[in-house]
Design a protein around this motif. Structure first.
Motif, PDB file in Angstrom:
ATOM      1  N   GLY A  44       0.542  -1.019  -0.620  1.00 47.69           N
ATOM      2  CA  GLY A  44       0.305   0.163   0.049  1.00 47.69           C
ATOM      3  C   GLY A  44       0.739   0.917   0.277  1.00 47.69           C
ATOM      4  N   LEU A  45       0.688   2.079  -0.621  1.00 46.81           N
ATOM      5  CA  LEU A  45       1.614   3.389  -1.065  1.00 46.81           C
ATOM      6  C   LEU A  45       0.060   4.421  -0.531  1.00 46.81           C
ATOM      7  CD1 LEU A  45       4.346   4.413  -2.987  1.00 46.81           C
ATOM      8  CD2 LEU A  45       2.038   5.708  -3.582  1.00 46.81           C
ATOM      9  N   ASP A  46       0.812   5.781   0.151  1.00 48.29           N
ATOM     10  CA  ASP A  46      -0.182   6.514   0.221  1.00 48.29           C
ATOM     11  C   ASP A  46       0.536   8.156   0.597  1.00 48.29           C
ATOM     12  OD1 ASP A  46      -3.175   7.242   0.509  1.00 48.29           O
ATOM     13  OD2 ASP A  46      -1.929   8.678   1.504  1.00 48.29           O
ATOM     14  N   PHE A  47       0.197   8.940   0.194  1.00 45.82           N
ATOM     15  CA  PHE A  47       1.169  10.387   0.101  1.00 45.82           C
ATOM     16  C   PHE A  47       0.831  11.204   1.923  1.00 45.82           C
ATOM     17  CE2 PHE A  47      -2.254  12.692  -0.574  1.00 45.82           C
ATOM     18  CZ  PHE A  47      -1.704  13.799  -1.087  1.00 45.82           C
ATOM     19  N   SER A  48       0.350  10.205   2.853  1.00 44.90           N
ATOM     20  CA  SER A  48      -0.625  11.050   3.580  1.00 44.90           C
ATOM     21  C   SER A  48      -0.214   9.631   4.787  1.00 44.90           C
ATOM     22  CB  SER A  48      -2.258  11.348   4.146  1.00 44.90           C
ATOM     23  OG  SER A  48      -2.581  11.146   5.149  1.00 44.90           O
ATOM     24  N   PRO A  49       0.507  10.479   5.930  1.00 41.90           N
ATOM     25  CA  PRO A  49       1.339   9.543   7.032  1.00 41.90           C
ATOM     26  C   PRO A  49       0.053   9.569   7.749  1.00 41.90           C
ATOM     27  CG  PRO A  49       3.008  11.790   6.913  1.00 41.90           C
ATOM     28  CD  PRO A  49       1.991  11.895   5.943  1.00 41.90           C
ATOM     29  N   ALA A  50      -0.467  10.071   8.275  1.00 41.58           N
ATOM     30  CA  ALA A  50      -1.935  10.096   9.196  1.00 41.58           C
ATOM     31  C   ALA A  50      -2.714   9.228   8.294  1.00 41.58           C
ATOM     32  CB  ALA A  50      -2.638  11.392   9.203  1.00 41.58           C
ATOM     33  N   MET A  51      -3.148   8.780   7.135  1.00 43.25           N
ATOM     34  CA  MET A  51      -4.142   8.105   6.371  1.00 43.25           C
ATOM     35  C   MET A  51      -3.003   6.461   6.960  1.00 43.25           C
ATOM     36  SD  MET A  51      -6.449   9.183   5.362  1.00 43.25           S
ATOM     37  CE  MET A  51      -7.542   8.066   3.841  1.00 43.25           C
ATOM     38  N   LEU A  52      -1.558   6.441   6.576  1.00 43.32           N
ATOM     39  CA  LEU A  52      -0.712   5.868   7.048  1.00 43.32           C
ATOM     40  C   LEU A  52      -0.496   4.798   8.324  1.00 43.32           C
ATOM     41  CD1 LEU A  52       1.808   6.063   4.723  1.00 43.32           C
ATOM     42  CD2 LEU A  52       0.295   4.237   4.150  1.00 43.32           C
ATOM     43  N   ALA A  53      -0.748   5.583   8.822  1.00 39.94           N
ATOM     44  CA  ALA A  53      -0.728   5.535  10.932  1.00 39.94           C
ATOM     45  C   ALA A  53      -2.605   4.662  10.976  1.00 39.94           C
ATOM     46  CB  ALA A  53      -0.485   6.961  11.322  1.00 39.94           C
ATOM     47  N   VAL A  54      -3.119   4.481  10.006  1.00 40.88           N
ATOM     48  CA  VAL A  54      -4.456   4.233  10.991  1.00 40.88           C
ATOM     49  C   VAL A  54      -4.645   3.119   9.789  1.00 40.88           C
ATOM     50  CG1 VAL A  54      -6.714   4.125  10.345  1.00 40.88           C
ATOM     51  CG2 VAL A  54      -6.267   6.117  10.545  1.00 40.88           C
ATOM     52  N   ALA A  55      -3.647   2.582   8.766  1.00 39.82           N
ATOM     53  CA  ALA A  55      -3.780   1.056   8.054  1.00 39.82           C
ATOM     54  C   ALA A  55      -2.432   0.899   8.734  1.00 39.82           C
ATOM     55  CB  ALA A  55      -2.808   1.956   6.796  1.00 39.82           C
ATOM     56  N   CYS A  56      -1.585   1.114   9.483  1.00 35.13           N
ATOM     57  CA  CYS A  56      -0.513   0.047  10.359  1.00 35.13           C
ATOM     58  C   CYS A  56      -1.309  -0.290  11.655  1.00 35.13           C
ATOM     59  CB  CYS A  56       0.278   1.253  10.851  1.00 35.13           C
ATOM     60  SG  CYS A  56       1.508   1.806   9.845  1.00 35.13           S
ATOM     61  N   GLU A  57      -1.909   0.395  11.865  1.00 36.87           N
ATOM     62  CA  GLU A  57      -3.428  -0.013  13.280  1.00 36.87           C
ATOM     63  C   GLU A  57      -3.598  -1.543  12.658  1.00 36.87           C
ATOM     64  OE1 GLU A  57      -4.845   2.498  15.262  1.00 36.87           O
ATOM     65  OE2 GLU A  57      -3.248   3.640  15.622  1.00 36.87           O
ATOM     66  N   ARG A  58      -4.022  -1.186  11.267  1.00 36.96           N
ATOM     67  CA  ARG A  58      -5.272  -2.025  11.167  1.00 36.96           C
ATOM     68  C   ARG A  58      -4.668  -4.067  10.601  1.00 36.96           C
ATOM     69  NH1 ARG A  58     -10.108  -1.834   7.205  1.00 36.96           N
ATOM     70  NH2 ARG A  58      -9.407   0.158   7.000  1.00 36.96           N
ATOM     71  N   PHE A  59      -3.481  -3.516  10.618  1.00 33.55           N
ATOM     72  CA  PHE A  59      -2.641  -4.437   9.426  1.00 33.55           C
ATOM     73  C   PHE A  59      -0.679  -4.575  10.557  1.00 33.55           C
ATOM     74  CE2 PHE A  59      -4.272  -2.978   5.284  1.00 33.55           C
ATOM     75  CZ  PHE A  59      -4.830  -4.157   5.359  1.00 33.55           C
ATOM     76  N   SER A  60      -1.236  -4.451  11.632  1.00 32.82           N
ATOM     77  CA  SER A  60       0.046  -4.688  13.075  1.00 32.82           C
ATOM     78  C   SER A  60      -0.051  -5.944  12.921  1.00 32.82           C
ATOM     79  CB  SER A  60      -0.666  -3.525  14.115  1.00 32.82           C
ATOM     80  OG  SER A  60       0.329  -3.878  15.143  1.00 32.82           O
ATOM     81  N   GLY A  61       1.559  -6.400  12.669  1.00 32.64           N
ATOM     82  CA  GLY A  61       1.680  -7.735  12.986  1.00 32.64           C
ATOM     83  C   GLY A  61       1.328  -8.846  11.557  1.00 32.64           C
ATOM     84  N   ASP A  62       0.899  -8.218  10.381  1.00 32.48           N
ATOM     85  CA  ASP A  62       0.914  -8.813   8.953  1.00 32.48           C
ATOM     86  C   ASP A  62       2.237  -8.553   8.525  1.00 32.48           C
ATOM     87  OD1 ASP A  62      -0.591 -10.177   7.564  1.00 32.48           O
ATOM     88  OD2 ASP A  62      -2.699  -9.466   7.346  1.00 32.48           O
TER      89      ASP A  62
END
Length: 234
Positions: free
Chosen positions: A76-94
Motif C-alpha cells: 500500500g502506498l499513500d502520501f498522507s502519514p496520518a492515513m498510513l498510521a491508521v492503516a498500520c494499526e489495521r495491519f499490525s503484525g501482518d
C-alpha cells in the motif's frame, strides 16, 4: 496553495474518522464497490502474487484483497502519514502487507513488479491523472489487471440536480460534521473537477491499459474502470 499540498492537508485532517465517514456518505455501499474491484484484479494474480494498493489510505482495499486471497502480498502506498498510521494499526503484525509513504506521480517500484493494482477514490485527488496511470502501467506486469474506482458527476441531466444537492449540502455534513465540513466540501468539489468516466477510459488506453470495462453504481456517481496491462508499451 497548489492541489497536491491542499489534498495532503485535507487527508491529514480527516484520517481518524475517514472510514466511518465513507460508510455514512455512501450509505454503506462503498465496501461492496471496492470488493468488486479487488476481486476483479485478483482473477489474474497468480499464487503468492503481489498487488499494489495505490492511494491506499486507511487500507480498506488491502484488507478486502487479503480476505479474498490469503496467499498474496499487498503493498500500500499513500502520501498522507496520518492515513498510513491508521492503516498500520489495521495491519499490525501482518507480514503480508507492506505500507509505504510516497507520491503516485513517481512510484518507488521497479518495472513490472506487481501482478495487479487498484487505485480507489484517489486518482481524482492527484495533480496529473495521465502520469499516475502511466506509472501504474509501468509497475504492473504485462497481462496484469488494473482497477480504478472513483467518484464522477452523473451524466443524466435529470439526476444532476439531486446529485449536486447531496454532494454540496448534505455530504460535507454527513462526512465531516461541523468540524471537518470544509474538507469534505472540497472532496465533493474534486469530483466536480474530475474528468468524465469516458475520458478517463480513453486516457487509460493511451497509457497502455487496454480492454477497459466499466461498472457504474448509483447512476454513474461511482464508476469502476477495469483494464488489462498490455504486453508492449503504447
Amino acid at each position: 496553495m497548489d492541489k497536491e499540498k491542499h489534498v495532503y492537508n485535507v487527508f491529514e485532517a480527516v484520517a481518524g474518522g475517514y472510514d466511518s465517514a465513507n460508510a455514512r456518505i455512501s450509505l454503506g455501499l462503498h465496501l461492496r464497490w471496492k470488493r468488486a474491484a479487488a476481486d476483479f484484479v485478483l482473477t489474474a494474480v497468480p499464487p503468492d502474487g503481489r498487488v499494489l494498493d495505490l492511494c491506499c489510505g486507511t487500507g480498506d482495499i488491502a484488507a478486502l484483497l487479503l480476505e479474498s486471497r490469503g496467499d498474496i502480498s499487498v503493498t500500500g502506498l499513500d502520501f498522507s502519514p496520518a492515513m498510513l498510521a491508521v492503516a498500520c494499526e489495521r495491519f499490525s503484525g501482518d507480514s503480508r502487507v507492506a505500507l509505504k509513504q510516497g507520491n503516485a506521480l513517481a512510484l518507488p517500484f521497479e518495472d513490472a513488479s506487481f501482478d495487479g493494482a487498484v487505485i480507489s477514490f484517489g486518482l481524482r485527488n492527484t495533480s496529473d491523472y495521465g502520469r499516475v496511470l502511466a506509472e501504474i502501467a509501468r509497475v504492473v506486469r504485462p497481462g496484469g489487471l488494473v482497477c480504478c474506482i472513483d467518484s464522477f458527476t452523473p451524466g443524466s441531466k435529470l439526476v444532476r440536480p439531486f446529485y449536486a444537492l447531496y454532494f454540496t449540502r448534505l455530504m460535507p455534513l454527513l462526512g465531516g460534521g461541523t468540524r471537518h465540513r470544509r474538507e469534505y466540501l472540497w472532496l465533493s468539489r474534486s469530483t466536480g473537477d474530475f474528468i468524465p468516466a469516458r475520458e478517463l477510459s480513453l486516457l487509460m488506453r493511451e497509457k497502455g491499459l487496454r480492454k477497459v470495462k466499466e461498472k457504474r453504481y448509483i447512476m454513474g456517481a461511482c464508476v469502476c474502470l477495469c483494464a488489462v496491462k498490455e504486453s508492449a508499451p503504447p
